[in-house]
Design a protein around this motif. Sequence first.
Motif, PDB file in Angstrom:
ATOM      1  N   GLU A  58       0.741  -1.045  -0.029  1.00  0.00           N
ATOM      2  CA  GLU A  58      -0.048  -0.064  -0.068  1.00  0.00           C
ATOM      3  C   GLU A  58       0.825   1.288  -0.094  1.00  0.00           C
ATOM      4  OE1 GLU A  58      -3.186   2.251   2.850  1.00  0.00           O
ATOM      5  OE2 GLU A  58      -2.899   0.115   3.145  1.00  0.00           O
ATOM      6  N   LYS A  71       3.294   1.041  -3.392  1.00  0.00           N
ATOM      7  CA  LYS A  71       2.829   0.675  -4.591  1.00  0.00           C
ATOM      8  C   LYS A  71       3.465  -0.687  -5.468  1.00  0.00           C
ATOM      9  CE  LYS A  71       0.224   4.308  -3.420  1.00  0.00           C
ATOM     10  NZ  LYS A  71      -0.888   4.272  -2.786  1.00  0.00           N
ATOM     11  N   THR A  72       3.964  -1.337  -4.486  1.00  0.00           N
ATOM     12  CA  THR A  72       4.459  -2.655  -5.081  1.00  0.00           C
ATOM     13  C   THR A  72       4.359  -3.680  -4.104  1.00  0.00           C
ATOM     14  OG1 THR A  72       6.367  -3.473  -6.147  1.00  0.00           O
ATOM     15  CG2 THR A  72       6.843  -1.878  -4.263  1.00  0.00           C
ATOM     16  N   GLU A 126      -1.732  -7.142  -9.819  1.00  0.00           N
ATOM     17  CA  GLU A 126      -2.544  -6.318  -9.193  1.00  0.00           C
ATOM     18  C   GLU A 126      -4.039  -6.913  -8.892  1.00  0.00           C
ATOM     19  OE1 GLU A 126      -1.471  -3.309  -8.317  1.00  0.00           O
ATOM     20  OE2 GLU A 126       0.465  -3.970  -9.074  1.00  0.00           O
TER      21      GLU A 126
END
Length: 632
Positions: free
Chosen positions: A25, A28-29, A100
């Motif tokens: 979070e 972003k990975t 994702e």
Amino acid sequence: MSDSLQHECGIALLRLLKPLDYYREKYKTAFYGLNKMYLLMEKQHNRGQDGAGLASIKFDMQPGQRYISRIRSNDPTPIKDIFARIKIRFSETLGSKNPEDLTTQELKELLPYIGEVYLGHLRYGTYGGNSIEQCHPFLRQNNWMTRNLLLAGNFNMTNVDQLFNKLISLGQHPKEKADTVTILEKIGHFLDKENEEIYQKYRKAGYSKKDISPLIAQELDVANILKKASKHWDGGYVMAGLLGHGDAFVLRDPNGIRPAFYYVDNEIIAVASERPVLQTTFNVPLESVQELEPGHALIIKRSGQYFIKKIKKDAERRSCSFERIYFSRGNDAGIYQERISFGKSLLEPILKTINYDLENTVFSYIPNTAEVAYYGLIQGLNEYLNTKKAEQLAKAGKALTQQQILSILNQKIRMEKVAWKDAKLRTFITEDASRSDLVSHLYDVTYGIIRPSDTLVVLDDSIVRGTTLRDSILKILDRLNPKHIVVASSAPQIRYPDCYGIDMARLGDFAAFQAAVALHWERGTHYILNEVYQQCKAYLAEEDPEPKNLVKAIYKPFTVQEISDKMAELLSPPGMKAKVSFVFQSIESLHQSSPMHTGDWYFTGDYPTPGGMRVVNKAFVHYMEGNPNRAY
């Protein structure tokens, strides 16, 4: 370094302290840990080109699910190969699935190397082959989670025979006699023993076998295991290990020979062999990175709790000075200033050698690790020249014209980039080292900047064997037609073998030793060689002799200058037109420039451990007997 000399190994350990969703979070990975491990390893690539390895451990996996993953490579670009293979594996496993669209737990169960603890290693072998089996991390497998052990290190043990025999006395049957295997099995033995003791305690208390496993994971005393396992270790080492259930440790030798640094915040705990690596990877200031003290272990429990524990008895701190001169990257704040000081310390001996004639002297360096010391030398030269200018102006008073003043102020140190290393040629030659004509072209030179009346001073960081100087550099520099070539070394004369991890094992290879032997034969004192040989044999025959370096007697009759002059004579190639001189850093200046890194046994013969003293005496016996093997 002009000589081909193996680097140190490098380690990288990373423990993620938050749930994996937290990093996904925030950053972003889902691959935060892998990305950081790539940086930790790549930023230490200077420490290992023979191979690399990466291992990870996942928490909270169900029985039957893989929780330990390991990948190793001896490819010419091993780090790139490892992460390329991981990327391919991810692509093949995911297929058409978009990461994702998957939860972190699903990714964790599906893909290897998505875990909470990572261990990386960069290998630069000091001897032996270069097979996958020699690449770290090493894995000692067991069906009991708490008995699995992954181990990687920057180390060399001087007493492998003793350690090997200890394993045999325990009833083990090691598959080979190598310090990597003996250390792995030694730690593994006491890990098994601790597991068994805790297991039996709870069995006697009436616990079921299934319920005991998590209790073992909680109660394992890693510090106690390391104390027992390392009791007889003699060498320089930083050992990093992971246990299957998630405990981790890093242990440093009591003399602080090999380096280790760590960084901790509320998200991660990370360890590396060099401080700037941690600063760069996590974008933190120098003061946030701590040095792991000699003889101590950083222990990280499965819970995320960590502590520093003293494992070994206090010993004299003798941190490796070669780390400061050559091995570690110069972007460390302390190392950079020390290398500047190394260069400045050479000012006076160089000025004496060139008879203080700056007008007819060009200063350069032999790429690339001597560059920072070269900056220090130039700083010292500019300070010296400014003092001379001030003296000239003061002496003349007001009698000078503006033109005369400008003439004095315009005196400059002549700095030039003279030597250029041909990296592609070096790579090609390694496949056929016998092609001496190609070796002589390892460097190119800049033409048109040297006058026949000039002295050329080139700074190198150290001179070990001198073969590249003799077979390549001096020949090429001589083409520029200087009257005098001065090779200055920011390290003192290398006189004795290393036995703690650097590829300098054979006395007969060293240019300084060859010079001392040649002087004995010239002066008719070569009988001393046989006397020392007999003394060394008697020393090695003793079971527990008082540690003593008997090889010092070989150098005792000669001054540093006498050996330097003989080295210049021996390393000057046939047909050399220019006069050749060598200038070396003094031991005193070395210690002044780097007061916290007094590990100078390769220069002084003062080894910090009994095993080191035994190795140097054995190395001389090998030399006298024509034995090409290393002495440890």
